[in-house]
Scaffold this active site. Sequence first.
Site, mmCIF file in Angstrom:
data_model
loop_
_atom_site.group_PDB
_atom_site.id
_atom_site.type_symbol
_atom_site.label_atom_id
_atom_site.label_comp_id
_atom_site.label_asym_id
_atom_site.label_seq_id
_atom_site.Cartn_x
_atom_site.Cartn_y
_atom_site.Cartn_z
ATOM 1 N N TYR A 39 -8.692 9.056 -17.245
ATOM 2 C CA TYR A 39 -9.434 9.666 -16.149
ATOM 3 C C TYR A 39 -9.675 11.139 -16.472
ATOM 4 O O TYR A 39 -8.733 11.850 -16.861
ATOM 5 C CB TYR A 39 -8.651 9.614 -14.836
ATOM 6 C CG TYR A 39 -8.393 8.243 -14.253
ATOM 7 C CD1 TYR A 39 -8.867 7.086 -14.853
ATOM 8 C CD2 TYR A 39 -7.644 8.113 -13.083
ATOM 9 C CE1 TYR A 39 -8.610 5.841 -14.309
ATOM 10 C CE2 TYR A 39 -7.377 6.864 -12.524
ATOM 11 C CZ TYR A 39 -7.864 5.730 -13.148
ATOM 12 O OH TYR A 39 -7.599 4.512 -12.609
ATOM 13 N N GLU A 53 -0.003 7.659 11.395
ATOM 14 C CA GLU A 53 -1.387 7.213 11.633
ATOM 15 C C GLU A 53 -2.195 8.169 12.498
ATOM 16 O O GLU A 53 -3.434 8.101 12.504
ATOM 17 C CB GLU A 53 -1.366 5.818 12.282
ATOM 18 C CG GLU A 53 -0.808 4.749 11.361
ATOM 19 C CD GLU A 53 -0.575 3.428 12.072
ATOM 20 O OE1 GLU A 53 -0.768 2.372 11.440
ATOM 21 O OE2 GLU A 53 -0.200 3.442 13.263
ATOM 22 N N ASP A 90 -4.966 1.979 2.107
ATOM 23 C CA ASP A 90 -5.316 1.278 3.349
ATOM 24 C C ASP A 90 -5.852 2.256 4.396
ATOM 25 O O ASP A 90 -6.775 1.930 5.154
ATOM 26 C CB ASP A 90 -4.108 0.513 3.897
ATOM 27 C CG ASP A 90 -2.852 1.375 4.017
ATOM 28 O OD1 ASP A 90 -2.773 2.436 3.364
ATOM 29 O OD2 ASP A 90 -1.924 0.989 4.759
ATOM 30 N N HIS A 140 0.863 -1.179 0.000
ATOM 31 C CA HIS A 140 0.000 0.000 0.000
ATOM 32 C C HIS A 140 0.903 1.234 0.000
ATOM 33 O O HIS A 140 1.160 1.844 1.029
ATOM 34 C CB HIS A 140 -0.931 0.001 1.216
ATOM 35 C CG HIS A 140 -2.211 -0.708 0.969
ATOM 36 N ND1 HIS A 140 -3.147 -0.249 0.061
ATOM 37 C CD2 HIS A 140 -2.722 -1.842 1.496
ATOM 38 C CE1 HIS A 140 -4.187 -1.067 0.042
ATOM 39 N NE2 HIS A 140 -3.949 -2.055 0.886
ATOM 40 N N HIS A 148 10.968 0.142 -24.899
ATOM 41 C CA HIS A 148 11.513 -1.208 -25.067
ATOM 42 C C HIS A 148 11.773 -1.481 -26.543
ATOM 43 O O HIS A 148 10.902 -1.248 -27.387
ATOM 44 C CB HIS A 148 10.531 -2.263 -24.529
ATOM 45 C CG HIS A 148 10.373 -2.224 -23.050
ATOM 46 N ND1 HIS A 148 11.249 -2.827 -22.173
ATOM 47 C CD2 HIS A 148 9.431 -1.631 -22.277
ATOM 48 C CE1 HIS A 148 10.851 -2.609 -20.928
ATOM 49 N NE2 HIS A 148 9.757 -1.888 -20.968
#
Length: 434
Positions: free
Chosen positions: A335, A411, A135, A130, A277
Amino acid sequence: MKTLIFGLLALAVAHPVSQASTHKQIQSGAEAIEHKVIEWRRHLHQNPELGNREFKTSQYIATHLKALGLEVETGVAHTGVVAVLKGGKPGPVVALRADMDALPVKERVDLPFASTATGEYMGKEVPVMHACGHDTHVAIVMGVAEILTGMKSELPGTIKFIFQPAEEGPPPGEEGGAELMVKEGVLKNPDVDVIFGLHIAAGTDVGTINVRKRGIMASSDDFKITIHGKQAHGSTPWDSVDPIVTASQIINSLQTIVSRHMPLTQQASVVTVGSIHGGVRSNIIPEKVEMLGTIRTLSEYDRQQIHELVRKKATLIGDTMGAKVEVDLPFSSAYPVTYNDPELTDKMLPTLKAVAGAENVQIIAPITGAEDFSFYAQEVPGIFFFLGGKPKDLPATKAAPHHTPDFFIDESGMKLGVEALSQLALDYMQANAD
């Protein structure tokens, strides 16, 4: 007339009191469940899943929502979860959205709940992390669902909780994300009046909210340019139609689109080639080269202008080199601009300031990152804002960017997200109740 005036004055006086009361209730609720929100986030962080493959994630979310007694639907747009909370009084329908998917990134942060998960991406086994904070979004909206369910009888309206897969884009060849959720009717039955969403910001101090009216995030269109040349020995380039030299000229020309064609004093735009590539040996000029890139704009007009210029420059350079050039634009995802409804933003800005403190709410310039929340905001008025997730003692220049192995979130910032979304939903319902 006097009666009407006095009635309106009484209503105007009553609303701030009601708002202050509910704010205190929501604030205390957020404090009470903060440890649970952190626990949910850590579980999700340790068990990340890629887009359209969020099977365990959606089960984890659905179990929580069902335990709250909500009406829960699973399997929406592959792995999405939608829950409906019907309040005790009639009123509008407010949607709250969280995205669930992780990224093919190997975590380097030393955390006790660091991810060691793997998944399949583009046919290969990859580490999964994440690395964009989805999350935290899920855990925050799970917390909002718990708080508002506890206030069910007081809610003048309905809340629709949308847990969305594949915000980072579905795997090639699959549909997914917000676009598919809208297509499958997530904003219907009951019909959503407004939608709110947030994104954690690793470079912004905890305790702060960033928002703006109108376009807040860019449109995003990826492209694939395939150059078909003629293979030859590296010692005889005159026998070839060299797709590598052609590719280099195309890349250089694409970089002039923004610098020489776009009105940069008005707004930003970006054309980036992120992958190229071609070839297998030093002495072989290959037959084909493939390039992948992204386009970011902040208006539909700029978007169409750049699309036309990418196609024109690539194909005309191919013609001058004798190569055949194919431009797939968009290639796998497109988007629109993430647009905050101006009237709705004006009405709800006082709520954000009341929750975070006026000094902690910043009006920002738009950013060139993209978000598929834009598909919801095309259908109904919406507000999307950024929630601070950086430790205050960490300089912004040292905060690891999103989508990197060192991405880190403090957090302690999630509680404000729970309060903000809860209060936005409640204040909108109270202001627009039947």
